[in-house]
Design a protein around this motif. Structure first.
Motif, short mmCIF file in Angstrom:
data_model
loop_
_atom_site.label_atom_id
_atom_site.label_comp_id
_atom_site.label_asym_id
_atom_site.label_seq_id
_atom_site.Cartn_x
_atom_site.Cartn_y
_atom_site.Cartn_z
N ALA A 1 1.06 -1.58 -0.04
CA ALA A 1 -0.09 -0.47 -0.29
C ALA A 1 0.55 1.36 0.16
N GLU A 2 0.23 2.35 -0.45
CA GLU A 2 0.78 3.77 0.06
C GLU A 2 0.29 4.11 0.74
N VAL A 3 1.04 4.94 1.49
CA VAL A 3 0.20 5.44 2.96
C VAL A 3 1.24 6.78 2.94
N VAL A 4 0.21 7.51 3.63
CA VAL A 4 0.43 9.11 3.11
C VAL A 4 0.25 9.86 4.61
N VAL A 5 0.63 10.67 4.95
CA VAL A 5 0.20 11.25 6.78
C VAL A 5 0.03 11.76 6.26
N ALA A 6 -0.89 12.86 6.82
CA ALA A 6 -1.38 14.34 6.10
C ALA A 6 -1.92 14.63 8.31
N SER A 7 -1.43 15.78 8.55
CA SER A 7 -1.56 16.65 9.48
C SER A 7 -1.98 18.19 9.61
N LEU A 8 -2.49 18.18 10.65
CA LEU A 8 -2.57 19.65 10.77
C LEU A 8 -1.71 21.19 10.46
N GLU A 9 -0.62 21.17 10.24
CA GLU A 9 0.64 21.64 9.20
C GLU A 9 1.83 21.35 9.02
N ASP A 10 2.08 21.50 7.64
CA ASP A 10 4.00 21.00 7.32
C ASP A 10 4.51 21.05 8.16
N GLY A 11 5.39 19.62 7.71
CA GLY A 11 6.90 19.80 8.58
C GLY A 11 7.00 17.72 9.62
#
Length: 182
Positions: free
Chosen positions: A29-39
């Motif tokens: 799988a391709e897993v992408v991490v998203a959050s409230l801000e970059d970094g």
């Protein structure tokens, strides 16, 4: 290739993000991490700050249609912060409305309560949030992984293999060899 979105912020339970992410990636799988801000976001590991994880994109940049499933790691701090963010709750509702798997572990089912998507569903979670789950209309059970339609919930880090297996089954991915090494 299946694409899985993880939404997290500082204070995520380190094992509940890192281990499922690795298992899913090992299974293709391709897993992408998203959050409230970059970094980067910092994990919580056994009573203290743990490792950091690179954020791939912000929640505001996420297009829900680009992903096959949503994974929500727990920890106490992480979901408590995220449930106050309308953009996060909107994304959870988008995944639910599309019937896509939503996997939430430990304290992360709080986010499902906030999104108002567990009424009548069989769910589980960390013991301290079970009353919240019941009050939101969930049928709370004490088991490694509760699967009800597109909703997958688990209790704690010990449940990660069963939790990840349930998500992989929902995505129709084979992971038996991968999970033996988990």
């Amino acid at each position: 290739m299946k694409r899985v979105l993880i939404i997290a912020t500082d204070g995520f339970e380190q094992s509940e993000l890192m281990q499922p992410k690795q298992i899913l990636e090992d299974a293709g799988a391709e897993v992408v991490v998203a959050s409230l801000e970059d970094g980067e976001i910092k994990g919580w590991d056994e009573g203290d700050w743990g490792d950091s994880v690179t954020v791939d994109l912000t929640v505001e940049e996420v297009v829900g249609d680009d992903y096959d499933a949503l994974l929500l790691p727990g920890g106490q701090i992480n979901p408590d912060k995220l449930r106050m963010e309308e953009s996060v709750i909107d994304l959870i509702r988008q995944f639910d409305n599309a019937g896509k798997p939503i996997a939430a572990i430990c304290h992360a089912p709080w986010l499902l309560v906030e999104a108002d998507i567990i009424d009548g569903k069989t769910v589980t979670g960390w013991p301290s949030i079970r009353t919240d789950l019941e009050n939101a209309g969930g049928d709370v059970v004490d088991q490694k992984a509760a699967v009800d339609g597109n909703i997958i919930t688990s209790r704690n880090p010990d449940d990660i293999p069963a939790f990840t297996q349930a998500l992989m089954e929902a995505l129709e991915m084979s992971g038996d060899k991968v999970l033996e090494n988990a």
